[in-house]
Write a protein that holds these residues in place. Structure first.
Motif: not given
Length: 278
Positions: A48-49, A42-44, A99-100, A37-39
Motif C-alpha cells: 500500500l505504501q 507487513a507486506q500488505m 508483491e502480494l 499472518e504477521a509477515q
C-alpha cells in the motif's frame, strides 16, 4: 520389592502424553499461522505504501486523468501513464507495484482528486487518494505550437560542462500566455540537480518520471506578455552534457486560471559556445 506399571497406569500416561502432544502441535501451528499472518500484514502495508507513493507522485504532476473502473489513465508531461487493478495486483504501465496478489479495486475521479479503493479477500482497505498540484480542470491540446513560442537561437551557453545558462524563449503567439511550470529532462545516465529562475517563486524538486528529471511548478501561473522573452537562469546537471541532448518542457496556459494548457517540448545540444535546438 519394586512394583511395575499396570496396564491401566500405562494407558492413562499414554493418554496424557497424547493430550500434551496434541496441545503442543496446536500451539506450534497457531504460532506458525500467526507468524505468517504477521509477515503478510507487513507486506500488505509495504504494498500500500508503494502504491500510494507512486500514484501520489504521478497525480501531482498530471495535467489530466480519466477513470474507468479498474483502470486510470494519467496525462503527464512525459506522456500517458496507466494504472490498473488486474490479476489480483496493482499495475503501473503493466508492471506490478504489489508483491502480494489477491487485490481487487476500482479508480474514481472527482475534480482534481483521484481515489483508488482497494480490497483484499473480504477485507476493505483504506482508500488511497491523491490530488493534482493545481486543482483546476486542465485541457491539453489547445493548438499552441513551438513556432508560436520559439527558442531564441544562440541564447544558451554551456559553462563548466555541467551548467547551461540563459536558455530563452519568446512569446510570439499574439496574446498573453501564462507559464505554469518547467521540466528539465537529462541525457541518459545523467541527472538534473537544479533549475534556477530570476525573481520567480517556484516549487522545484527532483522527479523519477522520467528518471533524473527536475520539475518546477510556479506558486501561481506567471503572465507572459506577447513579444516578451522568458529565460532560464541556469540548469545544473550532475555530469557534463557537452554534445549530449537534453530536453526542456514548458507547461503553458492560455488563460490565468489554466483552464487550457499545453506542454511544449524542446530538445537541445550544447557545445562550448552555444546551445542549438534539435
Amino acid at each position: 520389592m519394586r512394583r511395575g506399571f499396570t496396564l491401566v497406569e500405562l494407558a492413562v500416561a499414554l493418554a496424557l502424553l497424547g493430550v500434551l502432544a496434541l496441545g503442543l502441535a496446536l500451539l506450534l501451528g497457531q504460532m506458525a499461522r500467526g507468524s505468517q499472518e504477521a509477515q503478510e500484514e507487513a507486506q500488505m502495508e509495504a504494498d500500500l505504501q508503494e502504491v500510494r507513493a507512486r500514484l501520489t507522485e504521478d497525480v501531482l504532476r498530471s495535467t489530466a486523468f480519466t477513470c474507468t473502473g479498474a483502470q486510470a489513465i494519467l496525462t503527464l508531461p512525459s506522456g500517458a501513464v496507466t494504472y490498473e487493478v488486474s490479476g489480483g495486483r496493482v499495475l503501473r504501465q503493466g508492471q506490478p507495484l504489489t508483491e502480494l496478489s489477491g487485490y481487487g479495486g476500482a479508480f474514481s475521479c472527482s475534480g482534481p482528486t483521484l481515489t483508488l479503493t482497494l480490497s483484499r479477500g473480504s477485507a476493505a482497505l483504506p482508500p488511497i487518494r491523491a490530488t493534482r498540484r493545481v486543482g483546476l480542470s486542465v485541457t491539453s491540446g489547445s493548438g499552441l505550437s513551438q513556432d508560436q513560442v520559439p527558442y531564441q537561437e544562440g541564447s544558451g551557453k554551456l559553462k563548466g560542462k555541467k551548467n547551461v545558462h540563459d536558455l530563452a524563449w519568446r512569446n510570439e503567439s499574439g496574446q498573453t500566455l501564462w507559464l505554469k511550470g518547467v521540466r528539465a529532462i537529462p541525457p541518459e545516465w545523467n541527472e538534473v540537480e537544479e533549475i534556477k529562475f530570476k525573481r520567480l517563486n517556484e516549487d522545484c524538486e527532483s522527479s523519477s518520471d522520467p528518471p533524473g528529471s527536475f520539475i518546477c511548478a510556479f506558486e501561481s501561473p506567471q503572465a507572459w506578455d506577447n513579444n516578451d522573452e522568458f529565460a532560464l537562469d541556469k540548469i545544473r546537471f550532475q555530469k557534463g552534457v557537452e554534445g549530449d541532448p537534453f530536453t526542456v518542457q514548458l507547461e503553458v496556459c492560455l488563460d490565468s486560471a489554466c483552464n487550457q494548457s499545453q506542454t511544449l517540448s524542446y530538445t537541445f545540444v550544447c557545445d562550448k559556445t552555444s546551445c542549438a535546438l534539435q
